[in-house]
Design a protein around this motif. Structure first.
Motif, PDB file in Angstrom:
ATOM      1  N   SER A  41       4.853  -9.773   4.995  1.00 25.36           N
ATOM      2  CA  SER A  41       4.745  -8.871   3.918  1.00 25.36           C
ATOM      3  C   SER A  41       3.228  -8.614   3.302  1.00 25.36           C
ATOM      4  O   SER A  41       2.950  -8.435   2.213  1.00 25.36           O
ATOM      5  N   SER A  42       2.324  -9.201   4.166  1.00 28.05           N
ATOM      6  CA  SER A  42       0.918  -9.074   3.996  1.00 28.05           C
ATOM      7  C   SER A  42       0.022  -9.052   5.133  1.00 28.05           C
ATOM      8  O   SER A  42       0.340  -9.239   6.279  1.00 28.05           O
ATOM      9  N   ARG A  88      -5.525  -1.847  -1.106  1.00 29.40           N
ATOM     10  CA  ARG A  88      -4.064  -2.321  -1.447  1.00 29.40           C
ATOM     11  C   ARG A  88      -3.363  -3.291  -0.424  1.00 29.40           C
ATOM     12  O   ARG A  88      -2.769  -3.938  -0.778  1.00 29.40           O
ATOM     13  N   ASN A  89      -3.796  -2.966   0.653  1.00 31.24           N
ATOM     14  CA  ASN A  89      -3.096  -3.969   2.032  1.00 31.24           C
ATOM     15  C   ASN A  89      -3.697  -5.060   1.682  1.00 31.24           C
ATOM     16  O   ASN A  89      -2.946  -6.196   1.640  1.00 31.24           O
ATOM     17  N   TRP A  90      -4.906  -5.203   1.577  1.00 35.51           N
ATOM     18  CA  TRP A  90      -5.350  -6.749   1.517  1.00 35.51           C
ATOM     19  C   TRP A  90      -5.491  -7.265   0.336  1.00 35.51           C
ATOM     20  O   TRP A  90      -5.546  -8.421   0.175  1.00 35.51           O
ATOM     21  N   THR A 120      -2.733  -7.924  -0.983  1.00 38.26           N
ATOM     22  CA  THR A 120      -1.519  -8.908  -0.586  1.00 38.26           C
ATOM     23  C   THR A 120      -1.974 -10.367  -0.082  1.00 38.26           C
ATOM     24  O   THR A 120      -1.313 -11.202  -0.129  1.00 38.26           O
ATOM     25  N   ARG A 179      -0.208 -13.496   1.255  1.00 39.84           N
ATOM     26  CA  ARG A 179       1.124 -14.083   0.713  1.00 39.84           C
ATOM     27  C   ARG A 179       2.412 -13.973   1.605  1.00 39.84           C
ATOM     28  O   ARG A 179       2.151 -12.988   2.966  1.00 39.84           O
ATOM     29  N   GLU A 192       6.216 -13.607   2.108  1.00 40.09           N
ATOM     30  CA  GLU A 192       7.400 -13.055   1.568  1.00 40.09           C
ATOM     31  C   GLU A 192       8.311 -12.198   2.856  1.00 40.09           C
ATOM     32  O   GLU A 192       7.783 -11.529   3.579  1.00 40.09           O
ATOM     33  N   LEU A 196       9.899  -8.708   3.378  1.00 43.06           N
ATOM     34  CA  LEU A 196       9.723  -7.458   2.870  1.00 43.06           C
ATOM     35  C   LEU A 196      10.957  -6.293   3.242  1.00 43.06           C
ATOM     36  O   LEU A 196      11.176  -6.215   4.446  1.00 43.06           O
ATOM     37  N   ALA A 224       9.311  -7.134  -2.008  1.00 44.81           N
ATOM     38  CA  ALA A 224       9.279  -8.179  -1.354  1.00 44.81           C
ATOM     39  C   ALA A 224      10.029  -9.350  -1.984  1.00 44.81           C
ATOM     40  O   ALA A 224      10.286  -9.309  -3.378  1.00 44.81           O
ATOM     41  N   HIS A 230       3.889  -0.820   3.766  1.00 42.85           N
ATOM     42  CA  HIS A 230       5.273  -0.458   3.596  1.00 42.85           C
ATOM     43  C   HIS A 230       5.629   0.480   4.873  1.00 42.85           C
ATOM     44  O   HIS A 230       6.709   0.503   5.302  1.00 42.85           O
TER      45      HIS A 230
END
Length: 473
Positions: A43-44, A199-201, A203, A206, A208, A210, A215, A287
């Protein structure tokens, strides 16, 4: 055997050809698909990139280590020969047994079906929903038949001689490398969005799980299992780099060109893989990467870049990629069975070359088994099962460098493993950690594959053990 039938391979592959065997065998369909599963596991953006980078570093490290072995034993058989020489014939046989039953033939089947699946974007009649024969207990689809015909066609081409297989391998690999770089560059120039990238970076690193609704953090050591599970896809996508060692008997100046081609090929593919994922991160939200339809991240990215026609563009690229990949796998794999047969550890009928100086019988046996795996529908599961075993054999082979230096110091070593002993030890430790994590947290990837290898022990002793020509090292 006729009087004019060749008894040895012709050295026909130069450095470029050998490098294209390395790169072409590595690049199939994985780079276009497996990032979806990785993002669901981690999820990152940071861990997605790190998973591909770590696989590339491990592959490069192993390739640099294999250079020493390939220079010591510049003959057909590659990893089978290295394990036999470093340990004993049983270990070599267990590798060859696993290689024939699933590692190479299963990969050939899977890549063939990937070719058919993406060909269906352009020719819908070739899709897996088009059922040709329904036998009740199994169905034969147009995609399965297409994959079998591809394997048969490439096998036939490779029985005609080294020149024909070499031309296909070099030309198709150069084409797909150029196309991949083109896709990456066009993606960064035409479809990259600063807001998506940021937005992607955001994260970071992290870690987790997804799901469709968001997440969820891992509990305890489960995070280690998630990382190991993510590495399954990247390691398989980076696998088959060692296929060039199987054709060592056909490479010019093998003591130089095999090690150099291993380094150049694995470095080139690592750069492509990491760059492609950075492009995905600049074009699509995490996502969307995670939940691309049927995990087809490459298709989703191509639609962002080229619009509706992007689906056809990526389908054509994957067809070229998988066609060239399967040619390399088919060409190289048969040399292992030929060498095993010469050692008395496989069907003796395979220990001959045809008039074109290629192991035609070994090629056709490989073709038959790979085609059956295409029909079985179980090849994907078999590939998942065997990743643990593939890593075990890589670890054993690199341990073999240390054993051979201690036990057989008199052997010529035109090239010595770069960074010895630090880099080989790094690979052994890192790959062992991944194996232990898979053993603990992903047992479906480990025990069936291990059982398949162990099944080779009674086969060795009761079928081929008594007639072997080789003696323990």
């Amino acid at each position: 055997m006729s009087a004019n039938q060749p008894t040895s391979f012709k050295r026909s592959f130069g450095l470029l050809d050998a490098t294209m065997i390395v790169a072409g065998s590595m690049i199939g369909s994985g780079i276009f698909i497996v990032s979806a599963d990785i993002v669901r596991n981690v999820s990152s953006a940071g861990w997605l990139t790190l998973a591909w980078l770590l696989a590339g570093i491990l592959t490069l490290t192993a390739a640099l280590s294999y250079g020493e072995l390939s220079a010591m034993f510049p003959k057909a058989g590659g990893q089978y020969v290295y394990l036999k020489e470093a340990f004993n014939p049983l270990v070599g046989f267990l590798y060859g047994w696993s290689f024939f039953t699933v590692i190479q033939t299963g990969t050939i089947a899977a890549v063939g079906v990937a070719f058919a699946k993406f060909a269906a974007y352009i020719f819908p009649a070739l899709g897996d929903k088009h059922i040709l024969v329904d036998l009740g207990f199994m169905q034969i689809t147009a995609a399965q038949l297409t994959s079998i015909l591809l394997v048969i066609f490439l096998t036939y081409i490779n029985t005609l001689g080294v020149k024909e297989g070499k031309i296909i391998q070099t030309s198709f690999t150069l084409t797909k490398i150029a196309a991949l770089f083109g896709l990456i560059i066009f993606g960064l120039l035409l479809a990259a969005r600063k807001d998506v990238w940021q937005r992607n970076w955001a994260t970071g690193f992290r870690l987790e799980n997804l799901g469709p609704s968001g997440a969820a953090p891992y509990v305890g050591m489960a995070a280690l299992g998630a990382v190991a599970g993510s590495m399954v896809g990247t390691l398989f996508s980076s696998d088959s780099w060692h296929n060039v060692t199987f054709i060592a008997g056909e490479i010019k100046r093998p003591e130089r060109n095999i090690g150099l081609s291993l380094f150049l090929g694995t470095l080139l593919v690592t750069i492509i893989y990491v760059s492609a994922n950075l492009m995905f991160l600049s074009v699509m939200p995490l996502h969307e990467i995670a939940f691309a339809e049927s995990d087809r991240v490459g298709v989703a990215a191509a639609v962002h870049i080229f619009g509706g026609v992007g689906t056809l563009i990526i389908a054509a690229l994957i067809m070229v990629s998988t066609f060239g990949c399967n040619n390399g796998l088919i060409l190289a794999g048969a040399r292992v069975y030929y060498t095993m047969a010469n050692d008395g550890l496989f069907f003796k009928q395979l220990a001959v070359l045809n008039k074109n100086a290629v192991p035609a019988k070994a090629l056709w046996l490989q073709c038959i088994w790979a085609s059956l795996l295409c029909l079985s529908g179980k090849y994907g599961q078999l590939l998942d099962y065997v990743i643990f075993v593939v890593l075990i054999f890589y670890i054993l082979t690199i341990i073999g460098i240390f054993r051979l230096r201690r036990n057989r110091p008199e052997l010529p070593r035109p090239y010595k493993a770069f960074g010895y002993p630090i880099l080989p030890l790094f690979y052994i430790v890192a790959a062992t950690v991944i194996c232990l994590a898979l053993l603990a947290y992903k047992p479906m990837y480990t025990w069936p594959g291990l059982g398949l290898v162990l099944l080779g022990i009674p086969v060795y002793y009761f079928v081929w053990g008594k007639q072997r020509k080789v003696v323990p090292a």
